[in-house]
Design a protein around this motif. Structure first.
Motif, PDB file in Angstrom:
ATOM      1  N   GLU A 259     -10.219  23.885   5.067  1.00  0.00           N
ATOM      2  CA  GLU A 259      -9.764  22.820   4.275  1.00  0.00           C
ATOM      3  C   GLU A 259      -8.194  22.666   4.521  1.00  0.00           C
ATOM      4  O   GLU A 259      -7.319  23.252   4.394  1.00  0.00           O
ATOM      5  CB  GLU A 259     -10.299  23.197   3.257  1.00  0.00           C
ATOM      6  CG  GLU A 259     -11.752  23.226   2.831  1.00  0.00           C
ATOM      7  CD  GLU A 259     -12.152  23.839   1.398  1.00  0.00           C
ATOM      8  OE1 GLU A 259     -13.216  23.521   1.015  1.00  0.00           O
ATOM      9  OE2 GLU A 259     -11.221  24.584   0.779  1.00  0.00           O
ATOM     10  N   SER A 260      -7.946  21.270   4.727  1.00  0.00           N
ATOM     11  CA  SER A 260      -6.493  20.698   5.332  1.00  0.00           C
ATOM     12  C   SER A 260      -6.022  19.710   4.283  1.00  0.00           C
ATOM     13  O   SER A 260      -6.962  18.973   3.701  1.00  0.00           O
ATOM     14  CB  SER A 260      -6.361  20.708   6.514  1.00  0.00           C
ATOM     15  OG  SER A 260      -7.258  19.655   6.926  1.00  0.00           O
ATOM     16  N   THR A 261      -4.841  19.710   4.170  1.00  0.00           N
ATOM     17  CA  THR A 261      -4.185  18.716   3.416  1.00  0.00           C
ATOM     18  C   THR A 261      -2.914  18.091   4.283  1.00  0.00           C
ATOM     19  O   THR A 261      -2.526  18.903   5.228  1.00  0.00           O
ATOM     20  CB  THR A 261      -3.589  18.939   2.027  1.00  0.00           C
ATOM     21  OG1 THR A 261      -3.053  17.940   1.430  1.00  0.00           O
ATOM     22  CG2 THR A 261      -2.851  20.220   2.156  1.00  0.00           C
ATOM     23  N   ALA A 262      -2.231  17.010   4.008  1.00  0.00           N
ATOM     24  CA  ALA A 262      -1.199  16.363   4.896  1.00  0.00           C
ATOM     25  C   ALA A 262      -0.195  15.791   4.132  1.00  0.00           C
ATOM     26  O   ALA A 262      -0.453  15.265   3.080  1.00  0.00           O
ATOM     27  CB  ALA A 262      -1.735  15.622   6.019  1.00  0.00           C
ATOM     28  N   ALA A 263       1.175  15.766   4.759  1.00  0.00           N
ATOM     29  CA  ALA A 263       2.172  15.148   3.968  1.00  0.00           C
ATOM     30  C   ALA A 263       3.006  14.541   5.139  1.00  0.00           C
ATOM     31  O   ALA A 263       3.319  15.315   5.981  1.00  0.00           O
ATOM     32  CB  ALA A 263       3.038  15.827   2.835  1.00  0.00           C
ATOM     33  N   GLN A 264       3.568  13.213   4.822  1.00  0.00           N
ATOM     34  CA  GLN A 264       4.611  12.691   5.715  1.00  0.00           C
ATOM     35  C   GLN A 264       6.050  13.176   5.490  1.00  0.00           C
ATOM     36  O   GLN A 264       6.277  12.799   4.274  1.00  0.00           O
ATOM     37  CB  GLN A 264       4.496  11.037   5.921  1.00  0.00           C
ATOM     38  CG  GLN A 264       5.308  10.838   7.170  1.00  0.00           C
ATOM     39  CD  GLN A 264       5.561   9.234   7.406  1.00  0.00           C
ATOM     40  OE1 GLN A 264       5.088   8.316   6.537  1.00  0.00           O
ATOM     41  NE2 GLN A 264       5.834   8.837   8.652  1.00  0.00           N
ATOM     42  N   LEU A 265       6.601  13.641   6.173  1.00  0.00           N
ATOM     43  CA  LEU A 265       7.952  14.259   5.973  1.00  0.00           C
ATOM     44  C   LEU A 265       8.853  12.713   6.101  1.00  0.00           C
ATOM     45  O   LEU A 265       8.833  11.951   6.703  1.00  0.00           O
ATOM     46  CB  LEU A 265       8.405  15.341   6.774  1.00  0.00           C
ATOM     47  CG  LEU A 265       7.449  16.535   6.750  1.00  0.00           C
ATOM     48  CD1 LEU A 265       8.090  17.453   7.838  1.00  0.00           C
ATOM     49  CD2 LEU A 265       7.518  17.428   5.423  1.00  0.00           C
ATOM     50  N   PRO A 266      10.428  13.177   5.431  1.00  0.00           N
ATOM     51  CA  PRO A 266      11.253  12.107   5.441  1.00  0.00           C
ATOM     52  C   PRO A 266      11.598  11.854   6.992  1.00  0.00           C
ATOM     53  O   PRO A 266      11.959  10.730   7.261  1.00  0.00           O
ATOM     54  CB  PRO A 266      12.428  12.740   4.754  1.00  0.00           C
ATOM     55  CG  PRO A 266      11.770  13.489   3.571  1.00  0.00           C
ATOM     56  CD  PRO A 266      10.665  14.328   4.521  1.00  0.00           C
ATOM     57  N   ASP A 267      11.472  12.912   7.946  1.00  0.00           N
ATOM     58  CA  ASP A 267      11.722  12.489   9.141  1.00  0.00           C
ATOM     59  C   ASP A 267      10.797  11.932  10.091  1.00  0.00           C
ATOM     60  O   ASP A 267      10.961  11.629  11.348  1.00  0.00           O
ATOM     61  CB  ASP A 267      12.250  13.661  10.042  1.00  0.00           C
ATOM     62  CG  ASP A 267      11.194  14.832  10.438  1.00  0.00           C
ATOM     63  OD1 ASP A 267      10.178  14.536   9.845  1.00  0.00           O
ATOM     64  OD2 ASP A 267      11.642  15.943  10.642  1.00  0.00           O
ATOM     65  N   GLY A 268       9.622  11.619   9.538  1.00  0.00           N
ATOM     66  CA  GLY A 268       8.454  10.740   9.920  1.00  0.00           C
ATOM     67  C   GLY A 268       7.316  11.720  10.652  1.00  0.00           C
ATOM     68  O   GLY A 268       6.308  11.070  10.656  1.00  0.00           O
TER      69      GLY A 268
END
Length: 408
Positions: A259-268
């Motif tokens: 099971e996975s999750t994600a986020a976009q970092l400030p550097d893209g």
């Protein structure tokens, strides 16, 4: 009557009026976008609204400022299969009160679940990706390949154009995002993400996982958990068309990205965090990065050692708003050997390392999702209970400045 007695009486009357006002707001769904002043609330409670159990929470904030909380409404018990609906509740006051329950995708005796919501930044529409399987089969049967394609896991998408009030009918996208040899399939659990900057700005990315059969002639028959792996799917047109992104095909049993999750970092870049499904490596959390919008991975999944306190369970990540120094947060239980002690960790180095920021409770706790109701607040929507893990899904509001080192 003394002055003190009159004061006490006046305060009691005022308190009753406040409680009555709160009750009215709850019944009305907290309409009017009143300023949030609460610490916690319970949008889903076992035994209410015609459901035995609620599980698998996810949450999103709409452009209008409404919070929409999703869950699986399980009619007949805690089991992962059976008669299960995808349901939602809405809050117009930052998660302090919640409106009536709405059914987004009815199981009708079958299983609909794993809600992965995201707001399309181009249109403001709420896009929801979910999964389906026959209510007559189990995950174990699906993983052993004992079901027909119609009974097995399938993938659907829906859209809301009115801040989560109503949704379109589920539209199947299985053929576009699931390979024929895959067996189990799950979106999230937790929210999906929309890329807000970089060359793939506007792309919707859904972190997911799948399973495949052991290799022909393998002695691993019946040990299919070793063949869990993570992947992603994405859409560049607001959810109309979908493609497979990266596919993790590491089946060595050392790490099993589930099971996975994600986020976009400030550097893209995209930061992916995954549950290690009983791999032989030390630690239960894995992570990796993608520099091309989820199409490929920069490196294979690897153990994240600063999250070794997390047991084998789903977790959630959120890149908070507030500029390039805003923290990346992770939420999950904090007892290595049990689903208990929901906590939040913070990273100020793009996920290279995490530091525990706060423990919400020592009570039983399991799946969670993170959302940011406003610039200064973070919300944790999580499974918990006084005696059991799945008694309720609670929403806890936290001040963002209390989740970073030294209050930065």
């Amino acid at each position: 009557m003394s002055v003190q007695s009159r004061l006490i009486t006046s305060m009691a009357v005022l308190g009753a009026a406040v409680l009555a006002s709160t009750g009215t707001a709850l019944a009305a769904g907290g309409s009017g976008h009143r300023p949030a002043s609460c610490t916690s609330s319970v949008p889903f409670r076992a035994g209410e609204d015609g459901y035995d159990t609620f599980r698998i929470p996810s949450a999103v904030r709409t452009p209008g400022g409404t919070l929409v909380a999703f869950a699986e409404g399980r009619h007949d018990g805690e089991a992962d299969s059976g008669d299960i609906d995808v349901v939602r509740k809405r809050s117009d006051d930052g998660g302090c009160t919640w409106g009536p329950l709405g059914v987004v995708a009815a199981g009708g005796g079958d299983t609909r679940g794993n809600p992965a919501p995201v707001v399309d930044p181009r249109t403001g529409h709420l896009v929801l990706v979910t999964c389906f399987n026959s209510g007559q089969v189990t995950e174990a049967q699906i993983m052993r390949g004992e079901v027909t394609p119609e009974q097995s896991r399938r993938v659907f998408v829906q859209t809301s154009r009115d801040d989560g009030h109503t949704f379109s009918k589920p539209r199947e996208i299985t053929a576009d995002v699931k390979r024929p040899d895959w067996r189990w399939y799950a979106t999230g659990p937790g929210h999906a993400i929309a890329l807000t900057h970089g060359p793939h700005k506007g792309r919707l990315v859904v972190p997911s996982n799948y399973s495949t059969a052991p290799p022909a002639g393998s002695s691993d028959t019946g040990q299919e958990a070793k063949y869990y792996a993570a992947h992603a799917l994405y859409s560049d047109d607001g959810g109309l068309h979908w493609k497979l992104g990266f596919v993790d095909e590491t089946y060595d049993g050392v790490i099993n990205a589930n099971e996975s999750t994600a986020a976009q970092l400030p550097d893209g870049r995209i930061y992916f965090s995954a549950r290690d499904q009983n791999g032989t490596s030390t630690g239960n959390r894995l992570d990796t990065y993608s520099s091309d919008g989820g199409a490929t991975l920069d490196r294979p999944y690897a153990v994240q050692p600063t999250l070794n306190d997390v047991p084998v369970v789903q977790g959630s990540v959120l890149q908070t708003e507030g500029g390039r120094h805003a923290p990346l947060l992770f939420a999950g239980p904090s007892v290595p050997t049990a689903r208990a002690g929901m906590a939040v960790w913070s990273s100020t180095d793009a996920g290279a390392g995490f530091t525990k920021a706060t423990t919400l409770s020592e009570l039983p706790a399991a799946y969670s999702d993170l959302v940011q109701p406003d610039r200064g607040t973070v919300g944790v929507l999580y499974e918990t209970g006084d005696e059991g893990t799945y008694e309720r899904i609670e929403f806890r509001r936290l001040r963002l400045d209390g989740l970073t080192p030294h209050g930065d």
